[in-house]
Scaffold this motif. Structure first.
Motif, short mmCIF file in Angstrom:
data_model
loop_
_atom_site.label_atom_id
_atom_site.label_comp_id
_atom_site.label_asym_id
_atom_site.label_seq_id
_atom_site.Cartn_x
_atom_site.Cartn_y
_atom_site.Cartn_z
N THR A 66 0.81 -1.23 0.00
CA THR A 66 0.00 0.00 0.00
C THR A 66 0.85 1.28 0.00
OG1 THR A 66 -0.14 -0.08 2.40
CG2 THR A 66 -1.97 -1.07 1.18
N ARG A 67 2.17 1.18 0.17
CA ARG A 67 2.95 2.43 0.20
C ARG A 67 2.86 3.09 -1.19
NH1 ARG A 67 6.45 2.76 -3.13
NH2 ARG A 67 6.70 4.97 -2.76
N PHE A 68 2.98 4.38 -1.19
CA PHE A 68 2.79 5.12 -2.44
C PHE A 68 3.60 6.41 -2.37
CE2 PHE A 68 0.25 8.56 -0.69
CZ PHE A 68 -0.08 8.02 0.53
N ALA A 120 9.02 18.08 -6.74
CA ALA A 120 8.84 18.16 -5.27
C ALA A 120 7.45 18.68 -4.96
CB ALA A 120 9.90 19.07 -4.68
N LYS A 121 6.97 18.36 -3.76
CA LYS A 121 5.60 18.72 -3.38
C LYS A 121 5.61 19.82 -2.33
CE LYS A 121 4.69 15.23 -5.96
NZ LYS A 121 5.04 15.56 -7.32
N LYS A 122 4.58 20.66 -2.41
CA LYS A 122 4.37 21.69 -1.38
C LYS A 122 3.92 21.01 -0.10
CE LYS A 122 1.27 23.91 -3.66
NZ LYS A 122 0.18 24.79 -4.01
N SER A 143 5.65 9.70 2.02
CA SER A 143 6.93 10.18 1.48
C SER A 143 6.87 10.38 -0.03
CB SER A 143 8.03 9.16 1.80
OG SER A 143 7.76 7.93 1.16
N THR A 144 7.82 11.16 -0.52
CA THR A 144 7.96 11.40 -1.96
C THR A 144 9.43 11.37 -2.35
OG1 THR A 144 6.10 12.95 -1.79
CG2 THR A 144 7.32 12.96 -3.86
N PRO A 145 9.80 10.43 -3.22
CA PRO A 145 11.15 10.49 -3.78
C PRO A 145 11.14 11.48 -4.94
CG PRO A 145 10.00 8.54 -4.60
CD PRO A 145 9.02 9.28 -3.73
N VAL A 146 12.18 12.29 -5.06
CA VAL A 146 12.15 13.33 -6.10
C VAL A 146 13.46 13.38 -6.91
CG1 VAL A 146 11.87 15.80 -6.58
CG2 VAL A 146 10.60 14.74 -4.69
N GLU A 147 13.31 13.02 -8.16
CA GLU A 147 14.40 13.20 -9.12
C GLU A 147 14.07 14.39 -10.03
OE1 GLU A 147 14.69 9.74 -11.59
OE2 GLU A 147 16.64 9.19 -10.82
N GLY A 148 12.84 14.86 -9.91
CA GLY A 148 12.33 15.89 -10.81
C GLY A 148 12.81 17.28 -10.44
N PHE A 149 14.06 17.57 -10.80
CA PHE A 149 14.57 18.93 -10.60
C PHE A 149 15.71 19.17 -11.57
CE2 PHE A 149 16.73 16.18 -7.50
CZ PHE A 149 18.06 16.45 -7.73
C1 LIG Z 1 14.31 7.73 -8.12
C2 LIG Z 1 12.89 8.17 -8.16
C3 LIG Z 1 12.58 9.45 -8.54
C4 LIG Z 1 11.26 9.89 -8.53
N1 LIG Z 1 10.98 11.21 -8.80
C5 LIG Z 1 9.72 11.65 -8.62
C6 LIG Z 1 9.43 13.04 -8.72
O1 LIG Z 1 10.28 13.86 -8.99
N2 LIG Z 1 8.16 13.45 -8.47
C7 LIG Z 1 7.16 12.55 -8.17
O2 LIG Z 1 6.03 12.98 -7.94
N3 LIG Z 1 7.41 11.23 -8.09
C8 LIG Z 1 8.66 10.76 -8.30
N4 LIG Z 1 8.93 9.42 -8.17
C9 LIG Z 1 7.84 8.50 -7.85
C10 LIG Z 1 7.55 7.46 -8.93
O3 LIG Z 1 6.89 8.07 -10.01
C11 LIG Z 1 6.74 6.35 -8.28
O4 LIG Z 1 7.53 5.71 -7.30
C12 LIG Z 1 6.24 5.30 -9.25
O5 LIG Z 1 5.41 5.87 -10.21
C13 LIG Z 1 5.50 4.20 -8.51
O6 LIG Z 1 4.45 4.74 -7.75
P1 LIG Z 1 4.36 4.56 -6.19
O7 LIG Z 1 5.66 4.99 -5.57
O8 LIG Z 1 3.23 5.45 -5.76
O9 LIG Z 1 4.06 3.11 -5.89
C14 LIG Z 1 10.23 8.98 -8.19
C15 LIG Z 1 10.56 7.68 -7.82
C16 LIG Z 1 11.86 7.28 -7.77
C17 LIG Z 1 12.19 5.88 -7.29
#
Ligand SMILES: Cc1cc2nc3c(=O)[nH]c(=O)nc-3n(C[C@H](O)[C@H](O)[C@H](O)COP(=O)(O)O)c2cc1C
Length: 212
Positions: free
Chosen positions: A7-9, A65-67, A153-159
């Motif tokens: 369920t993590r997202f 990144a998210k606000k 949590s949010t992982p962010v590579e989008g920058f």
């Molecule tokens: C290395 C990495 C970078 C990511 N960068 C972003 C990002 O910049 N913004 C965002 O909203 N999600 C980002 N994500 C999330 C992915 O889109 C997401 O993990 C994937 O679509 C699967 O969805 P879930 O994590 O909700 O299960 C990133 C995930 C990873 C692992």
């Protein structure tokens, strides 16, 4: 436990009032710094962004990144971690306690690896790429630990790496000759009114092959 991972997202919208306990966040930072790394070099640093102005500027250059995330961490990767660098010398000496013969053996072993196995000797881009790979281990550990703690949590590579590097350098937070931002990771509480899609993945049999 199964449910936690099923369920993590990736949180797309945070509750502006959502807070996570200081002790949980401290644990996430501990998980980060205790992560394993190739040759134990720990080619990273972590910027915990509490400054409101910087947080806003960061959102300008980081479209992913998210606000409203309660906590934001920038994972920095060390440039130039070559076997003959001061960085490696200091790590082997000061962190790993190697001296004399043991120190030169480890350095030689690393030099051979960087020359022959995962070739990166004399190639700054590849050296940085190698360091950046270690950052993804940190990211994975932090995301998994957050899920176990019930933290969104949010992982962010989008920058833009160039813009974020310039922003951090302008503020005197990094020397761009030494560190580059590789990832951002955010933590907080999801906005409960926002629909977060269910997890979608390939089937196990499509990605796992057991070779007997
Ligand atoms: C290395 C990495 C970078 C990511 N960068 C972003 C990002 O910049 N913004 C965002 O909203 N999600 C980002 N994500 C999330 C992915 O889109 C997401 O993990 C994937 O679509 C699967 O969805 P879930 O994590 O909700 O299960 C990133 C995930 C990873 C692992």
């Amino acid at each position: 436990m199964d449910e936690t991972f099923a369920t993590r997202f990736t949180c797309k919208r945070y509750d502006p009032e959502g807070r996570i306990p200081d002790e949980d966040f401290a644990l996430l930072l501990d998980v980060a710094r205790r992560s394993p790394s190739s040759f134990g070099l720990e080619p990273w640093r972590f910027l915990v962004v509490e400054n409101e102005g910087l947080r806003e500027d960061l959102l300008e250059v980081a479209w992913g990144a998210k606000k409203n995330a309660d906590r934001t961490v920038v994972i920095l990767s060390r440039k130039g971690a070559s076997a003959d660098s001061d960085f490696v010398e200091r790590t082997l000496r000061e962190v790993q306690g190697a001296e004399g013969e043991a120190l030169s053996q480890r350095r030689d072993f690393l030099a051979a690896f960087q020359r022959n196995d995962l070739p990166m000797e004399g190639d700054d881009d590849r050296l940085l790429e190698w360091a950046a790979r270690q950052a993804y281990i940190v990211l994975g550990n932090m995301l998994t630990s957050a899920a176990l703690l019930g933290i969104d949590s949010t992982p962010v590579e989008g920058f833009s790496v160039a813009k974020l590097t310039a922003l951090l350098a302008d503020r005197g937070l990094i020397d761009p000759d030494e560190y580059v931002p590789t990832l951002i990771v955010q933590f907080g509480r999801k906005d409960a009114s926002h629909f977060e899609p269910v997890q979608r993945r390939r089937k196990a049999q499509d990605v796992i092959q057991v070779v007997k």
